[in-house]
Motif scaffolding. Sequence first.
Motif, PDB file in Angstrom:
ATOM      1  N   SER A 151       0.835  -1.192   0.000  1.00 56.29           N
ATOM      2  CA  SER A 151       0.000   0.000   0.000  1.00 56.29           C
ATOM      3  C   SER A 151       0.877   1.253   0.000  1.00 56.29           C
ATOM      4  O   SER A 151       1.818   1.363   0.777  1.00 56.29           O
ATOM      5  CB  SER A 151      -0.901  -0.003   1.239  1.00 56.29           C
ATOM      6  OG  SER A 151      -1.656   1.177   1.311  1.00 56.29           O
ATOM      7  N   GLY A 152       0.575   2.181  -0.922  1.00 60.22           N
ATOM      8  CA  GLY A 152       1.351   3.404  -1.028  1.00 60.22           C
ATOM      9  C   GLY A 152       2.395   3.376  -2.119  1.00 60.22           C
ATOM     10  O   GLY A 152       2.937   4.421  -2.484  1.00 60.22           O
ATOM     11  N   ASP A 153       2.688   2.177  -2.651  1.00 62.60           N
ATOM     12  CA  ASP A 153       3.655   2.092  -3.753  1.00 62.60           C
ATOM     13  C   ASP A 153       3.065   2.741  -5.006  1.00 62.60           C
ATOM     14  O   ASP A 153       1.866   2.651  -5.269  1.00 62.60           O
ATOM     15  CB  ASP A 153       4.006   0.635  -4.064  1.00 62.60           C
ATOM     16  CG  ASP A 153       4.906   0.005  -3.005  1.00 62.60           C
ATOM     17  OD1 ASP A 153       5.382   0.759  -2.137  1.00 62.60           O
ATOM     18  OD2 ASP A 153       5.111  -1.218  -3.047  1.00 62.60           O
ATOM     19  N   ILE A 154       3.927   3.371  -5.793  1.00 64.91           N
ATOM     20  CA  ILE A 154       3.490   3.996  -7.037  1.00 64.91           C
ATOM     21  C   ILE A 154       3.456   2.923  -8.127  1.00 64.91           C
ATOM     22  O   ILE A 154       4.469   2.286  -8.420  1.00 64.91           O
ATOM     23  CB  ILE A 154       4.430   5.145  -7.455  1.00 64.91           C
ATOM     24  CG1 ILE A 154       4.584   6.147  -6.305  1.00 64.91           C
ATOM     25  CG2 ILE A 154       3.894   5.845  -8.696  1.00 64.91           C
ATOM     26  CD1 ILE A 154       3.286   6.765  -5.846  1.00 64.91           C
ATOM     27  N   THR A 159      -3.714  13.019 -17.202  1.00 65.18           N
ATOM     28  CA  THR A 159      -5.076  13.549 -17.263  1.00 65.18           C
ATOM     29  C   THR A 159      -5.073  14.691 -18.271  1.00 65.18           C
ATOM     30  O   THR A 159      -4.117  14.866 -19.021  1.00 65.18           O
ATOM     31  CB  THR A 159      -5.529  14.044 -15.884  1.00 65.18           C
ATOM     32  OG1 THR A 159      -4.763  15.208 -15.527  1.00 65.18           O
ATOM     33  CG2 THR A 159      -5.321  12.981 -14.825  1.00 65.18           C
ATOM     34  N   ASP A 160      -6.162  15.474 -18.276  1.00 64.11           N
ATOM     35  CA  ASP A 160      -6.229  16.565 -19.239  1.00 64.11           C
ATOM     36  C   ASP A 160      -5.314  17.728 -18.872  1.00 64.11           C
ATOM     37  O   ASP A 160      -5.097  18.614 -19.675  1.00 64.11           O
ATOM     38  CB  ASP A 160      -7.665  17.071 -19.381  1.00 64.11           C
ATOM     39  CG  ASP A 160      -8.259  17.502 -18.047  1.00 64.11           C
ATOM     40  OD1 ASP A 160      -7.603  17.280 -17.017  1.00 64.11           O
ATOM     41  OD2 ASP A 160      -9.365  18.063 -18.041  1.00 64.11           O
ATOM     42  N   LYS A 161      -4.754  17.730 -17.654  1.00 63.97           N
ATOM     43  CA  LYS A 161      -3.928  18.853 -17.235  1.00 63.97           C
ATOM     44  C   LYS A 161      -2.556  18.462 -16.698  1.00 63.97           C
ATOM     45  O   LYS A 161      -1.661  19.291 -16.672  1.00 63.97           O
ATOM     46  CB  LYS A 161      -4.656  19.656 -16.147  1.00 63.97           C
ATOM     47  CG  LYS A 161      -5.855  20.447 -16.650  1.00 63.97           C
ATOM     48  CD  LYS A 161      -5.431  21.587 -17.535  1.00 63.97           C
ATOM     49  CE  LYS A 161      -6.604  22.458 -17.926  1.00 63.97           C
ATOM     50  NZ  LYS A 161      -6.222  23.558 -18.821  1.00 63.97           N
ATOM     51  N   ALA A 162      -2.387  17.239 -16.260  1.00 62.80           N
ATOM     52  CA  ALA A 162      -1.118  16.889 -15.621  1.00 62.80           C
ATOM     53  C   ALA A 162      -0.913  15.386 -15.668  1.00 62.80           C
ATOM     54  O   ALA A 162      -1.832  14.614 -15.944  1.00 62.80           O
ATOM     55  CB  ALA A 162      -1.110  17.374 -14.168  1.00 62.80           C
ATOM     56  N   THR A 163       0.335  14.977 -15.414  1.00 66.65           N
ATOM     57  CA  THR A 163       0.659  13.566 -15.270  1.00 66.65           C
ATOM     58  C   THR A 163       0.729  13.271 -13.784  1.00 66.65           C
ATOM     59  O   THR A 163       1.516  13.888 -13.056  1.00 66.65           O
ATOM     60  CB  THR A 163       1.993  13.231 -15.951  1.00 66.65           C
ATOM     61  OG1 THR A 163       1.890  13.523 -17.344  1.00 66.65           O
ATOM     62  CG2 THR A 163       2.330  11.756 -15.772  1.00 66.65           C
ATOM     63  N   MET A 164      -0.108  12.327 -13.324  1.00 63.92           N
ATOM     64  CA  MET A 164      -0.213  12.069 -11.889  1.00 63.92           C
ATOM     65  C   MET A 164       0.130  10.609 -11.592  1.00 63.92           C
ATOM     66  O   MET A 164       0.050   9.729 -12.466  1.00 63.92           O
ATOM     67  CB  MET A 164      -1.628  12.404 -11.410  1.00 63.92           C
ATOM     68  CG  MET A 164      -2.030  13.839 -11.752  1.00 63.92           C
ATOM     69  SD  MET A 164      -3.633  14.300 -11.101  1.00 63.92           S
ATOM     70  CE  MET A 164      -3.254  14.360  -9.355  1.00 63.92           C
ATOM     71  N   GLU A 165       0.517  10.375 -10.341  1.00 66.90           N
ATOM     72  CA  GLU A 165       0.922   9.033  -9.934  1.00 66.90           C
ATOM     73  C   GLU A 165      -0.265   8.255  -9.381  1.00 66.90           C
ATOM     74  O   GLU A 165      -1.102   8.809  -8.668  1.00 66.90           O
ATOM     75  CB  GLU A 165       2.027   9.138  -8.876  1.00 66.90           C
ATOM     76  CG  GLU A 165       3.310   9.763  -9.420  1.00 66.90           C
ATOM     77  CD  GLU A 165       4.335  10.029  -8.330  1.00 66.90           C
ATOM     78  OE1 GLU A 165       3.918  10.156  -7.156  1.00 66.90           O
ATOM     79  OE2 GLU A 165       5.540  10.108  -8.654  1.00 66.90           O
ATOM     80  N   PHE A 166      -0.329   6.973  -9.716  1.00 69.00           N
ATOM     81  CA  PHE A 166      -1.386   6.079  -9.266  1.00 69.00           C
ATOM     82  C   PHE A 166      -0.793   5.164  -8.197  1.00 69.00           C
ATOM     83  O   PHE A 166       0.115   4.387  -8.464  1.00 69.00           O
ATOM     84  CB  PHE A 166      -1.922   5.276 -10.450  1.00 69.00           C
ATOM     85  CG  PHE A 166      -2.943   4.226 -10.090  1.00 69.00           C
ATOM     86  CD1 PHE A 166      -3.889   4.453  -9.102  1.00 69.00           C
ATOM     87  CD2 PHE A 166      -2.962   3.002 -10.750  1.00 69.00           C
ATOM     88  CE1 PHE A 166      -4.831   3.492  -8.764  1.00 69.00           C
ATOM     89  CE2 PHE A 166      -3.905   2.042 -10.435  1.00 69.00           C
ATOM     90  CZ  PHE A 166      -4.837   2.287  -9.440  1.00 69.00           C
TER      91      PHE A 166
END
Length: 435
Positions: free
Chosen positions: A32-35, A41-48
């Motif tokens: 849990s918490g690992d990337i 997205t339409d505005k930025a690259t985000m981590e899942f």
Amino acid sequence: MSIELKMPALSPTMEEGTLAKWLVKEGDTVASGDILAEIETDKATMEFEAVDEGTIAKILVAEGSDGVKVGTPIAILAGEGEEISAAAPAPKAEAAPPPKVEEPKIEPAAPASGGGETPSAPPAAATSTPKADASNRIKASPLARRLAEAQGIDLSTLKGSGPGGRIVRADLGKAAGGAMSAPAPTSTAAPAGLQSVETELAFTDGVPHEAIKLSNMRKTIARRLTESKQQIPHIYLTLEARLDALLKLRGELNAGLANRGVKLSVNDMLIKALALALVEVPECNVSFAGDQLIKYHRADISVAVSIPNGLITPIIAGAEDKSLSKISTEMQDLAGRAKEGKLQPHEYQGGTASLSNMGMFGIKHFEAVINPPQAMIMAIGAGEKRPYVIDDSLQIATVMSATGSFDHRAIDGADGARLMKAFKELIESPLGLVA
């Protein structure tokens, strides 16, 4: 028990995204918490991030896939102690490949048809399929493909004269006996669509070019700004303001802030000036919402920042109550992370009004497009020394233009003019920015 990892909604308005990069591979153990992945997205690259622990049993969506709908399974996570093979049945949700397996089966038949010696079995529908397959393997401009389809010309029978043997429109003319220049307008009236053909004429007819896939951000910019210009009645108000007093104050403040590592920009001071003007003229700090007018009690200023993939507007929230040094520090941080694609949704979504400054590019004057659901945006031009009448005498002053774009459904012209006047007064008497 295996768990389906689904495409997350990383912002309130996100409906789909691009799975830019997997940071794990099948067989990796995660906690849990690992990337797990980077999602555009339409505005930025985000981590899942992983919420549960387990082993990546199956990756269902390859990296680089775009248009992945929110809620679509993208991977299977095997639970603790569960064998990966036991989780394998879940990926049968990816049993979508069978339809795609049928398409390659058609391809072997295409060469037979292209050989021209087996037309005994092809009905009308069958002949069109091989032609489509053949054209897909041949270098041809999009316009040439479209016109060939409209006129029933088999591209496999043509020799291209374009770069690298590419088939262009002129080659179709030769195939049609040189009569291509006249029929072209007639053929474009076919279902292929006149407008799209005319658009392609401008850049695909034998001219070296490349087709660049639109990013999610660019698609969103295109959609939102088109909607803005189509649906919002813009009214533009322009004035000129002297910058000399503001520039003098900025120099004095920067001298005093040097030991704190803060360096104010003119833009930082303009952000504060717009925020204070909105507080002074609250009729302009609004949004039009159908049968309602939303009045804001705080000035959250969205600031246009150019980044490699397009444009993003990080927000200085409550700018009217923040010191210039605080605005400067926040703006530097937001702009830096914006260019890295690291902003969180709440840092760029919202805002009650916008400011766009193109003065650093030498642009003297421009009219910005309103960023809905906001009802106004301030466009700032370059400050330049020019002859200017001061106290009934001609002098040299540093002058800039400012143009407010207002949603006329929500803001009357007189109220917009009051805002512009308040903004100018703060620029020309800048001590009000530090009071």
